[in-house]
Design a protein around this motif. Sequence first.
Motif, short mmCIF file in Angstrom:
data_model
loop_
_atom_site.label_atom_id
_atom_site.label_comp_id
_atom_site.label_asym_id
_atom_site.label_seq_id
_atom_site.Cartn_x
_atom_site.Cartn_y
_atom_site.Cartn_z
N SER A 434 0.83 -1.20 0.00
CA SER A 434 0.00 0.00 0.00
C SER A 434 0.86 1.25 0.00
O SER A 434 2.06 1.21 0.34
CB SER A 434 -0.92 0.00 1.22
OG SER A 434 -0.16 -0.04 2.41
N ALA A 435 0.26 2.35 -0.38
CA ALA A 435 1.00 3.61 -0.44
C ALA A 435 1.38 4.06 0.98
O ALA A 435 0.63 3.84 1.93
CB ALA A 435 0.15 4.67 -1.12
N PRO A 436 2.53 4.68 1.12
CA PRO A 436 2.94 5.13 2.46
C PRO A 436 2.06 6.26 2.96
O PRO A 436 1.57 7.10 2.18
CB PRO A 436 4.39 5.58 2.26
CG PRO A 436 4.47 5.93 0.81
CD PRO A 436 3.54 5.00 0.10
N LYS A 437 1.86 6.29 4.26
CA LYS A 437 1.07 7.35 4.88
C LYS A 437 2.00 8.44 5.39
O LYS A 437 3.06 8.16 5.94
CB LYS A 437 0.26 6.77 6.04
CG LYS A 437 -0.73 5.70 5.61
CD LYS A 437 -1.48 5.15 6.81
CE LYS A 437 -2.45 4.05 6.38
NZ LYS A 437 -3.18 3.48 7.55
N PRO A 438 1.59 9.70 5.25
CA PRO A 438 2.46 10.78 5.76
C PRO A 438 2.52 10.77 7.29
O PRO A 438 1.52 10.50 7.97
CB PRO A 438 1.78 12.06 5.25
CG PRO A 438 0.35 11.65 5.01
CD PRO A 438 0.39 10.21 4.60
N CYS A 439 3.67 11.01 7.80
CA CYS A 439 3.86 11.02 9.25
C CYS A 439 4.98 11.99 9.59
O CYS A 439 5.75 12.41 8.72
CB CYS A 439 4.17 9.63 9.79
SG CYS A 439 5.68 8.91 9.15
N ARG A 440 5.02 12.35 10.86
CA ARG A 440 6.07 13.24 11.36
C ARG A 440 7.15 12.43 12.05
O ARG A 440 6.85 11.42 12.69
CB ARG A 440 5.48 14.26 12.32
CG ARG A 440 4.53 15.25 11.67
CD ARG A 440 4.06 16.27 12.70
NE ARG A 440 3.19 17.27 12.09
CZ ARG A 440 2.64 18.28 12.75
NH1 ARG A 440 2.90 18.42 14.06
NH2 ARG A 440 1.87 19.14 12.12
N PRO A 441 8.39 12.88 11.97
CA PRO A 441 9.45 12.15 12.70
C PRO A 441 9.28 12.31 14.20
O PRO A 441 8.68 13.27 14.70
CB PRO A 441 10.73 12.82 12.20
CG PRO A 441 10.32 14.17 11.74
CD PRO A 441 8.92 14.02 11.21
N GLY A 442 9.81 11.37 14.96
CA GLY A 442 9.73 11.40 16.40
C GLY A 442 10.53 12.54 17.00
O GLY A 442 11.38 13.16 16.33
N PRO A 443 10.30 12.86 18.27
CA PRO A 443 11.01 14.00 18.88
C PRO A 443 12.49 13.76 19.08
O PRO A 443 13.28 14.71 19.13
CB PRO A 443 10.28 14.17 20.22
CG PRO A 443 9.73 12.81 20.52
CD PRO A 443 9.37 12.21 19.20
#
Length: 482
Positions: A434-443
């Motif tokens: 499946s296509a990758p989902k957008p996410c934010r990097p960890g702190p």
Amino acid sequence: MTSVHDGSLREACGDLAGFRRAFYGCLTARSDALFELADAVLCADGPVRSLVELALVDEHRRGHGSLYAALARGRVDVERLRGVLASVPLPRAADGRMVLAVDITCWLRPDANTSPARILCHTYGRGKDQHVMVPGWPYSIVVALEPGRSSWTAPLDAVRLVPGEDAATVTAGQLRQLGQRLIAAGQWHPGDPQMLVVADAGYDTPRLAWLLRDLPVQVLGRMRCDRVLRRPAPPRLPGTNGRPPRHGGEFIFGDPGSWDEPDAATGSETRLYGTATVRAWNRLHPRLTHRSAWIDGANKLPVIEGTVIRLDVARLPSGAVPKPVWLWYSGNDTTAGDVDRLWQAFLRRFDIEHMFRLFKQTLGWTTPKIRTPEQADRWTWLILAVYTQLRLARGLAADLRRPWEKTAPPDRLSPARVRRGFRHLRAKTSSLASAPKPCRPGPGRPPGRRNNRSTPRHDVHISPNARKKPKTAGNPRPRRTG
């Protein structure tokens, strides 16, 4: 009207697509990232030099952090994948027999002090007869061999040797489970020729034959030139007192006077080795000693009879002086035709070395600097799945040769040349990830806080055999026990 060629192409395309679906089903955690990582290895331009550079391949749509997380926290259903590999079409010999080769190759990790379960692995140095022991992870790999001259094999299983385990026992258990999977997958039926397992001199061939005696398997392996085997015990004369003998006269590999006339002999002309002369002697067995390796609940050591084959060639491609090759076969009463097929099957065992070289130099099997052996196992199974897809795509790939390369027939393409055109074949198969989902990097770690927890160090396991001093040059004493 549909031609036979079009039908075979559709069948090969169906086999490739079916394996890709089954392989995706074996990925139980972070399946999309692991599947795209395998596609990146298949479609990368040139050899895999770095693991993180695979994130730049177009087929890998995720970031480099997802790549490392897939190897660290992903999961592969190994038992299911083993069943899938045993179900794909496998090569057969000319007589319909399935020929399996087993060998150990090492993932060398000399400087990985924080990696556990490392073992001293035997490697060859640059000098003549120079042996070097380097820490690493040894893997026992079993493949199905193809008939004729080829650099292709069909990998079926891989097991990492754990410190303290006996290599012969692990290999016997690996071959037993593989044989049962091949029978369950319909690759062998009652009445078919028995499967042949080919091994090199590092294996105790009679012991493998004894441990696999209840399976439709025969074992062929090389023996050292200093071995001494025994003939069958002579018949007991009437009126003789005492315990009956269990062993007959000696058959000394280094003493032609103890050989007698061979039971089968053959000779043929070869392209690389000139005249090949083969002789065979039936019903020879090693004289076993009371070792824990042979005691399995019975007080009496077994007598394992087989056929000894001596191969002499006129020349070697390297120009060195040829030495005789001694083979031991677990069958008896072999004919000249059987002997001819056996020594040629043993020469085909070296095709596994081409696969190891492709794994390490092109597919980047030993490239990642992985810390834990579980991550190494996960990456190893991905490489086996990658190679299997290349083998299934042999009849579909176009020859994208370099200007300086010779034109090769479609059925003679090497694995590296099939890999060049796999990107075009992948576009014709369904996209499973499946296509990758957008996410934010960890702190990450808070600013100013240092990592004060040091990584634990692990010692290298040293086997008792590695502690022994190397043998000095000269005439070795014949080994009369096995």
